[in-house]
Motif scaffolding. Structure first.
Motif, mmCIF file in Angstrom:
data_model
loop_
_atom_site.group_PDB
_atom_site.id
_atom_site.type_symbol
_atom_site.label_atom_id
_atom_site.label_comp_id
_atom_site.label_asym_id
_atom_site.label_seq_id
_atom_site.Cartn_x
_atom_site.Cartn_y
_atom_site.Cartn_z
ATOM 1 N N GLU A 231 10.736 9.579 8.936
ATOM 2 C CA GLU A 231 9.796 8.878 8.063
ATOM 3 C C GLU A 231 8.402 9.509 8.190
ATOM 4 N N ALA A 232 7.747 9.703 7.031
ATOM 5 C CA ALA A 232 6.395 10.274 7.028
ATOM 6 C C ALA A 232 5.562 9.601 5.946
ATOM 7 N N ASN A 233 4.251 9.679 6.098
ATOM 8 C CA ASN A 233 3.319 9.211 5.072
ATOM 9 C C ASN A 233 2.838 10.402 4.255
ATOM 10 N N LEU A 234 2.870 10.233 2.938
ATOM 11 C CA LEU A 234 2.410 11.280 2.032
ATOM 12 C C LEU A 234 1.221 10.761 1.243
ATOM 13 N N THR A 235 0.186 11.580 1.112
ATOM 14 C CA THR A 235 -0.932 11.245 0.242
ATOM 15 C C THR A 235 -1.366 12.489 -0.524
ATOM 16 N N ILE A 236 -2.096 12.275 -1.602
ATOM 17 C CA ILE A 236 -2.606 13.389 -2.406
ATOM 18 C C ILE A 236 -4.020 13.701 -1.935
ATOM 19 N N LYS A 237 -4.294 14.962 -1.650
ATOM 20 C CA LYS A 237 -5.622 15.371 -1.205
ATOM 21 C C LYS A 237 -6.496 15.835 -2.366
ATOM 22 N N GLU A 238 -5.919 16.647 -3.262
ATOM 23 C CA GLU A 238 -6.707 17.112 -4.408
ATOM 24 C C GLU A 238 -5.807 17.546 -5.553
ATOM 25 N N ILE A 239 -6.356 17.465 -6.766
ATOM 26 C CA ILE A 239 -5.674 17.927 -7.976
ATOM 27 C C ILE A 239 -6.644 18.826 -8.730
ATOM 28 N N LYS A 240 -6.234 20.072 -8.927
ATOM 29 C CA LYS A 240 -7.069 21.064 -9.615
ATOM 30 C C LYS A 240 -8.451 21.170 -8.983
ATOM 31 N N PRO B 19 0.815 -1.216 0.000
ATOM 32 C CA PRO B 19 0.000 0.000 0.000
ATOM 33 C C PRO B 19 0.846 1.263 0.000
ATOM 34 N N ASP B 20 2.105 1.153 0.431
ATOM 35 C CA ASP B 20 2.983 2.317 0.440
ATOM 36 C C ASP B 20 3.272 2.827 -0.961
ATOM 37 N N LEU B 21 2.946 2.034 -1.984
ATOM 38 C CA LEU B 21 3.203 2.444 -3.362
ATOM 39 C C LEU B 21 1.972 3.074 -4.017
ATOM 40 N N ASP B 22 0.966 3.375 -3.219
ATOM 41 C CA ASP B 22 -0.303 3.776 -3.812
ATOM 42 C C ASP B 22 -0.220 5.024 -4.692
ATOM 43 N N TYR C 176 16.801 3.116 1.851
ATOM 44 C CA TYR C 176 15.446 3.104 2.416
ATOM 45 C C TYR C 176 14.410 2.804 1.340
ATOM 46 N N PHE C 177 14.468 3.518 0.223
ATOM 47 C CA PHE C 177 13.445 3.346 -0.812
ATOM 48 C C PHE C 177 13.611 2.024 -1.560
ATOM 49 N N THR D 173 2.149 6.939 0.629
ATOM 50 C CA THR D 173 3.477 6.491 0.214
ATOM 51 C C THR D 173 4.485 7.056 1.195
ATOM 52 N N LYS D 174 5.564 6.322 1.421
ATOM 53 C CA LYS D 174 6.566 6.753 2.392
ATOM 54 C C LYS D 174 7.481 7.823 1.790
ATOM 55 N N VAL D 175 7.800 8.853 2.599
ATOM 56 C CA VAL D 175 8.788 9.860 2.228
ATOM 57 C C VAL D 175 9.693 10.091 3.433
ATOM 58 N N LEU D 176 10.817 10.770 3.207
ATOM 59 C CA LEU D 176 11.766 11.061 4.279
ATOM 60 C C LEU D 176 11.915 12.569 4.431
ATOM 61 N N VAL D 177 11.662 13.066 5.631
ATOM 62 C CA VAL D 177 11.700 14.505 5.903
ATOM 63 C C VAL D 177 13.085 14.882 6.421
ATOM 64 N N GLN D 178 13.692 15.898 5.769
ATOM 65 C CA GLN D 178 15.012 16.384 6.205
ATOM 66 C C GLN D 178 14.887 17.457 7.277
ATOM 67 N N ASN D 179 13.926 18.349 7.094
ATOM 68 C CA ASN D 179 13.701 19.419 8.063
ATOM 69 C C ASN D 179 12.251 19.861 8.004
ATOM 70 N N ILE D 180 11.806 20.529 9.080
ATOM 71 C CA ILE D 180 10.413 20.966 9.151
ATOM 72 C C ILE D 180 10.327 22.240 9.978
ATOM 73 N N GLY D 181 9.417 23.103 9.601
ATOM 74 C CA GLY D 181 9.178 24.337 10.337
ATOM 75 C C GLY D 181 7.705 24.674 10.317
#
Length: 743
Positions: free
Chosen positions: A617-626, A324-327, A737-738, A635-643
């Protein structure tokens, strides 16, 4: 006295009548018993009584005719000893339900291998009569419906079986998947769908004929059937010309399903002797586990098709299990697959050109035509993402024709404008060689534009020449006779033998960019690069280096006397108008690298950023397009920094940097869940199929305030401990990781 006599007579008469009534009742009962015995004897149904533990208390004589067992062979034995596998589990479940629901008749269909070695089908009805004094047991009625089933099977055979192999077809598989899905939901079990995709079977059919290809498929199908007999619960089907579908049941761990897939790869590893040919076959395997990986059975085939494409990109004999991480990637591939057929008609394809230059004097010798797809939602789509899909669906033939026409049109315009008459290279898929009139078609299009074919270079991959079909050899010879040069692209990445260079009369070898990238620092790449360049000189074949990005690489290639090359140091692929400007100059000088300070993105930020020593490690999903809501998995992503204003993350998926593309992140920090929406602000490719993104959050002030509180606590902890790891952190590099999550 008279009264006493009358009374006595009356009592005697009543007793006689009662005795007669009892006698009649007994005769009636005996008569009924005789009828029941005759009915039981003459019935074709097996009537059986068992106790709560499954021990057989009674069974009628028809058991010998139907099951091959005499009643005396069965009475006292346990019913479960005579059934196996999947149908044993059904019978156990039926008896369990009958015990639990005594007033309910439980009915199912099972199959049974009788004592005579014959497979029969039984309609089974079970009722709990434990509390019935004359029975005191569970009554089972087995009705032999084998003939009815076989008639129905014969009627449906033509619609649900593959004629050449005799295996169930894709229709049968789909029905079976639905059955397994219901059973899985009911019994809380898992099963896997495994698809075995055969490489190059279509090429074998084209080059050696359908008879050879069909014999190969028959041998492979027999291997699969034999393989299934070694495992109790494997269903085998042929679902496409080059695909087999297997349903695997009865396993509990993911590793067990993977082990089966590995055994299947090994199954096809030996060469096949068919008539006078020795055929090496490779396969790729896609697998999906229900309900762990997917919740809806109808989506299993789609998910597997997506991961098979990914497997084919990586090579041969690859195994990919859906996750499912490849969705998001699957969603992207689904849209690309759906829209691809219309891309040419809607004029969404664009040609870019990358200069191929003389490394000594920087003169432009040629241009490589590179296709890009301007997708309405995903922006510029790389050919790596859509060309495999185009090859699979056959759309590559239409795309190939469009590319050649576009190149001819552009070249004709350049001639009219008096620009240098350089050469232009185009990439050709092995699928295009399957066209019966491939060379004639190229010649016809070039003639339409009244051009000399000598301007064209056709690039093919090593995988194309490995196939070495007579047609490909013949077509390459015809192309060279027209004056068209042949180049092998990405040389060194495949498994081709050097003898192929003589066999195919190749004009140009293009050294893969992976060797050029590491040639200065890596000893192995250095040796390979220098060996290829020296070898092709002796063979009087031209060499060209791809992917030149630094002055160190350029100087190294010059030292090796490599004359021709291309890469970002000279120019990235550019649109037609920009390429024309380069042609006017006639030269494309390498970029001069200076030491000017580049303003960092950090300096332009409104808010502080928390930088992590490890990747989060974070989960990323798409909420809306146009403005349209989208429902896809994570899908899994890797966060380097956050503010409070945004974050920077790394992904193996290329996403469009557009304001209309709204995404959501979910992660854990100091035991707090962070969930924020945002839009992509910038993109940087940091490695092959690895991308770094900047994100601007779309949050209200309340959400920002809550986020600041969490991040302030994180900052304090990081100051105390630079190795802070109170969150979903990983010790792996992005590449490691990927690679691990898509295996």
């Amino acid at each position: 006295m008279e009264l006493t006599k009358d009374k006595l007579f009356k009592e005697t008469k009543e007793k006689s009548l009662k005795a007669l009534e009892i006698k009649n009742e007994k005769e009636d009962i005996n008569k009924k018993n005789d009828i029941y015995k005759i009915l039981i004897k003459e019935t074709n149904d097996i009537l059986e009584i068992i106790d709560l533990d499954g021990n057989i208390k009674y069974i009628n004589g028809i058991s010998e005719k139907v099951m091959g067992y005499k009643p005396e062979d069965l009475i006292g034995k346990n019913i479960y000893d005579f059934h196996r596998g999947y149908h044993l589990s059904i019978l156990k479940k039926m008896i369990k339900d009958a015990i639990q629901f005594p007033n309910k008749v439980i009915q199912e269909l099972i199959s049974f291998n009788n004592n005579l070695g014959k497979k029969i089908y039984l309609d089974v009805r079970i009722k709990n009569l434990i509390n019935e004094p004359t029975i005191e047991g569970i009554v089972i009625n087995f009705r032999d419906i084998t003939n009815s089933i076989k008639k129905e099977e014969q009627k449906n055979y033509i619609f649900t079986y593959d004629r050449p192999t005799g295996l169930p077809d894709h229709n049968y598989l789909n029905k079976q998947l639905e059955i397994e899905c219901k059973l899985s939901n009911k019994e809380n079990t898992t099963f896997a769908l495994i698809v075995v995709d055969i490489d190059n079977i279509k090429n074998i059919s084209y080059s050696l004929g359908d008879i050879i290809a069909n014999k190969l498929i028959l041998k492979m199908s027999k291997q699969l059937v034999d393989f299934s007999k070694l495992h109790e619960e494997i269903f085998v089907s042929r679902i496409a010309y080059d695909q087999f579908g297997l349903i695997i049941k009865g396993l509990k761990k993911h590793e067990d399903y993977r082990k089966i897939a590995e055994e299947l790869i090994l199954l096809f590893s030996s060469p096949y002797s068919i008539e006078k040919y020795e055929l090496d076959v490779t396969v790729n395997i896609g697998a999906c586990i229900y309900p762990d990986d997917v919740k809806y059975v109808h989506s299993m085939r789609k998910k597997i098709n997506s991961i098979l494409i990914r497997a084919k990109k990586e090579g041969k004999n690859k195994i990919k299990f859906y996750s499912p991480d490849l969705d998001i990637q699957n969603y992207k591939e689904y849209l690309i697959r759906t829209h691809l057929r219309h891309a040419v008609r809607k004029k969404e394809l664009k040609l870019y050109y990358q200069p191929i230059v003389n490394l000594k004097n920087h003169k432009i010798l040629a241009g490589e035509a590179l296709i890009r797809w301007e997708h309405p939602d995903w922006g510029i789509v790389s050919p790596n993402d859509f060309i495999p899909l185009a090859e699979e669906t056959g759309v590559i033939v239409d795309i190939g024709e469009w590319v050649l026409r576009e190149v001819c049109y552009n070249y004709k315009q350049w001639i009219k404008k008096g620009l240098p008459e350089i050469k232009v290279s185009i990439n050709v898929s092995s699928v295009q060689f399957l066209e019966s009139n491939f060379v004639e078609h190229i010649k016809t299009i070039i003639n339409e534009f009244e051009l000399d074919p000598h301007f064209l270079i056709i690039e093919i991959t090593e995988n194309t020449i490995i196939k070495q079909t007579n047609k490909i050899i013949s077509d390459i010879k015809k192309l060279r006779e027209l004056g068209i040069e042949i180049a092998i692209d990405d040389f060194g990445t495949g498994f081709s033998s050097l003898s192929y260079l003589n066999l195919f009369d190749i004009d140009i070898l293009k050294i893969d960019k992976s060797f050029i990238k590491n040639c200065v620092l890596d000893k192995t790449s250095n040796i390979i690069t220098s060996t290829i360049i020296n070898m092709v000189k002796k063979l009087k074949i031209k060499s060209a280096a791809k992917g030149i990005e630094t002055w160190e690489q350029l100087n190294y290639l010059r030292e090796l006397n490599c004359i021709v090359g291309q890469g970002f140091l000279y120019s990235k692929p550019v649109d037609v108008e920009t390429f024309e400007k380069l042609l006017y100059k006639g030269k494309c000088n390498p970029v001069i690298v200076n030491n000017l300070k580049i303003t960092s993105r950090t300096e332009r930020r409104r808010f502080f950023r928390v930088k992590f020593f490890k990747l989060l490690e974070a989960n990323l999903t798409i909420k809306e397009i146009k403005g349209k809501k989208v429902k896809v998995g994570n899908t899994k992503v890797l966060v380097q920094n956050i503010g409070p204003g945004g974050l920077c993350f790394i992904s193996n998926i290329k996403l469009p940097v557009e304001k209309y593309f709204i995404i959501q992140f979910t992660t854990e920090l100091i035991e707090k869940t962070i969930k924020v929406n945002g839009q992509l602000a910038w993109l940087e490719e940091i490695d092959d199929n690895l991308y770094k993104y900047g994100v601007e959050f779309i949050i209200d002030e309340k959400e920002r305030y809550d986020l600041i509180k969490i991040l302030n606590k994180v900052q304090i902890k990081i100051k105390k401990d630079i190795l802070f790891s109170d969150g979903s952190f990983t010790n792996d590099s992005p590449k490691k990781y990927f690679n691990s999550i898509i295996k």
